[in-house]
Write a protein that holds these residues in place. Structure first.
Motif, mmCIF file in Angstrom:
data_model
loop_
_atom_site.group_PDB
_atom_site.id
_atom_site.type_symbol
_atom_site.label_atom_id
_atom_site.label_comp_id
_atom_site.label_asym_id
_atom_site.label_seq_id
_atom_site.Cartn_x
_atom_site.Cartn_y
_atom_site.Cartn_z
ATOM 1 N N LYS A 77 -9.334 -1.101 -5.777
ATOM 2 C CA LYS A 77 -9.642 -0.376 -4.541
ATOM 3 C C LYS A 77 -10.795 0.580 -4.763
ATOM 4 C CE LYS A 77 -7.403 2.637 -1.109
ATOM 5 N NZ LYS A 77 -6.225 3.509 -0.939
ATOM 6 N N ASP B 132 0.635 2.671 3.684
ATOM 7 C CA ASP B 132 -0.161 3.764 3.114
ATOM 8 C C ASP B 132 0.734 4.991 2.912
ATOM 9 O OD1 ASP B 132 -2.305 5.105 2.055
ATOM 10 O OD2 ASP B 132 -3.299 5.482 3.967
ATOM 11 N N HIS C 264 -5.827 -0.123 5.546
ATOM 12 C CA HIS C 264 -5.484 0.758 6.674
ATOM 13 C C HIS C 264 -6.535 0.804 7.795
ATOM 14 C CE1 HIS C 264 -7.960 3.449 4.334
ATOM 15 N NE2 HIS C 264 -7.006 3.886 3.566
ATOM 16 N N HIS D 151 1.629 5.140 -2.259
ATOM 17 C CA HIS D 151 1.123 6.114 -3.238
ATOM 18 C C HIS D 151 2.267 7.033 -3.657
ATOM 19 C CE1 HIS D 151 -3.113 5.153 -2.296
ATOM 20 N NE2 HIS D 151 -2.776 5.174 -1.026
ATOM 21 N N HIS E 143 0.839 -1.201 0.000
ATOM 22 C CA HIS E 143 0.000 0.000 0.000
ATOM 23 C C HIS E 143 0.875 1.253 0.000
ATOM 24 C CE1 HIS E 143 -3.970 1.902 1.672
ATOM 25 N NE2 HIS E 143 -3.310 2.768 0.928
HETATM 26 ZN ZN LIG Z 1 -3.910 4.722 0.674
#
Ligand SMILES: [Zn+2]
Length: 466
Positions: free
Chosen positions: A155, A320, A244, A66, A64
């Motif tokens: 997602k 995340d 998360h 970004h 996870h």
């Molecule tokens: Zn995320």
């Protein structure tokens, strides 16, 4: 073919520890040789790495992240290059990042765009999940093409109305496609419609500081959305992976569903294990550094999350990782907490922070490797190529010194962001050497990697579905 022998270490896998040497040939692990008194290994290799007193772990897998993610008119600041380099420094040799469908665009065009960002720029291997923000007939059909392209996890968001938000009906349709094709639906489970009303009410009352981000996203609205996602998954027969997870109440929903045998899984992140609402309440806008969604929770939730990791109601720890600089990016939300870009840096320190849990007796060594390496590989169709030290697997290997001391700081980290969420945290344990597909990337505090070494991973279907 170059050969490396890693000698003297303790190999840690999800099933336990073993005193063993590891022979790497080219990009793969050739053999794992248990050490016995009197056994002499007599072979000529190009390089010997002494791992005496160290752990030999499968490379970490962060499912996870970004990198370069568009959010609220700005972008997360790590590129695929800087982000994968930081990952390598911390012993993570695979990331799975998110391609983000813009409304009105196709999933396949989105995937092409993300390949352009990442291809040739990564230091370690990478895969993609797909964020579906526009459910329509074309998108639903394209899900199957994505699976063919090695992207089989989608997602969706119950949060962020007007941006990524999907209605229950849209979620139901995507879940039906997932059930038909074997794909996994990943869910950001927070009730965004209700949250937006709480945010508007807080702002109208002149409550504008970062702590309001946490107070307007109560745990109950994470639990409610988690329950609703589980229900929709049950009705459609789709597997569900809740991203998360932060709140004890949401974890109860996951545990209840798992107890009935439903294919429901959840991950948590180090920030929910170590940081809390108190950090969001830091004065002078410092709390903005800790704005991510779901928000950091009151400290009481942390014990439940550690317990969930032990009982496997939480299967994975990801980061995340979504870094925004304090200067100019987080500052967009001075005077209005709802304009603070959501996200925190973390890709570099997941293995280290979880090792604190091992040192504190919260997790066993084997469970550390399981939640950070092995289950992520199985969950997202990369096992046994990744996630294990075994013959034939990719030689993604971390040699970890459990006795080393380090202090986390923005001055010394490698993420491209101007603050550390863990500034001054003293840690026990540190990465010594990292191999990515047989290449030494990190060794003794030096970077030896190469931009472009990282390859795109076409993933198979999840290996956990029953
Ligand atoms: Zn995320």
């Amino acid at each position: 073919m170059s050969t490396i022998l890693i000698t003297g270490g303790t190999v840690v896998t999800a099933s336990g520890t073993q005193d063993a040497d590891v022979l790497v040939e080219g990009e793969k692990i050739a053999t794992v040789i248990a050490r016995r008194p009197g056994l002499e290994i007599d072979m000529t290799v190009d390089r010997i790495i002494d791992a005496s007193g160290k752990y030999v772990l499968p490379g970490g897998i962060d499912v996870h992240t970004h990198m370069e993610m568009p959010f609220g008119g700005t972008f997360s600041v790590d590129t695929f290059e800087t982000g994968t380099k930081a990952a390598a420094w911390g012993g993570t040799t695979t990331i799975i990042d998110f391609a983000v469908q813009a409304k009105g665009s196709s999933l396949l065009a989105t995937l092409d765009k993300w390949h352009e960002k990442a291809d040739g720029n990564c230091v370690v291997d990478y895969g993609f999940h797909m964020i579906v923000s526009d459910v329509n007939d074309t998108t639903l059909k394209e899900m199957e093409s994505c699976i063919g392209a090695g992207v089989n996890s989608f997602k969706m968001f119950m949060a962020y109305p007007g941006v990524f938000y999907a209605t229950d009906g849209e979620i139901l349709l995507a879940m039906q496609r997932a059930a038909d094709t074997g794909a996994v639906i990943m869910m950001h489970a927070e009730n965004g419609i209700a949250i937006d009303q709480l945010v508007a009410r807080a702002l109208a009352a002149g409550k504008t500081t970062p702590v309001q981000h946490g107070l307007t996203r109560p745990p109950e609205l994470e639990a409610e959305a988690t329950h609703r996602a589980i229900t929709l998954a049950k009705v459609t027969g789709a597997p569900l992976y809740v991203v998360h997870l932060s709140a004890a109440q949401a974890l109860q929903e996951i545990a209840a569903a798992r107890d009935t045998g439903q294919n429901v899984f959840a991950e948590t992140c180090p920030q929910y294990l170590y940081l809390s609402l108190d950090d969001l309440a830091r004065p002078d806008f410092e709390g903005a550094k800790y704005v991510a969604s779901p928000p950091l929770r009151p400290r009481e939730h942390q014990g439940s999350l550690w317990r969930g990791l032990r009982t496997n109601d939480l299967s994975v720890v990801s980061t995340d990782h979504c870094p925004f600089c304090f200067k100019e990016q987080k500052e967009l939300g001075r005077g209005d907490f709802s304009k603070i870009p959501n996200g925190m840096p973390g890709v570099e320190h997941r293995m280290d922070l979880l090792h604190q849990g091992v040192a504190a007796g919260e997790l066993s060594l084997a469970r550390w490797v399981e939640v950070a390496c092995t289950t992520p590989a199985r969950m997202f169709g990369l096992y046994p190529r990744k996630g294990v030290i075994a013959p034939g697997s990719d030689a993604d290997i971390v040699i970890y010194d459990p006795a080393a001391k380090q202090t986390l700081s923005a001055r010394t980290h490698h993420m491209n962001v101007d603050y550390s969420a863990y500034e001054g945290f003293p840690l026990t344990g540190q990465v010594q050497t990292v191999l990515s597909r047989g290449q030494v990337v990190i060794d003794g505090g030096e970077y030896h990697g190469r931009t472009g070494h990282g390859q795109f991973l076409r993933r198979g279907l999840s290996q956990y579905l029953s």
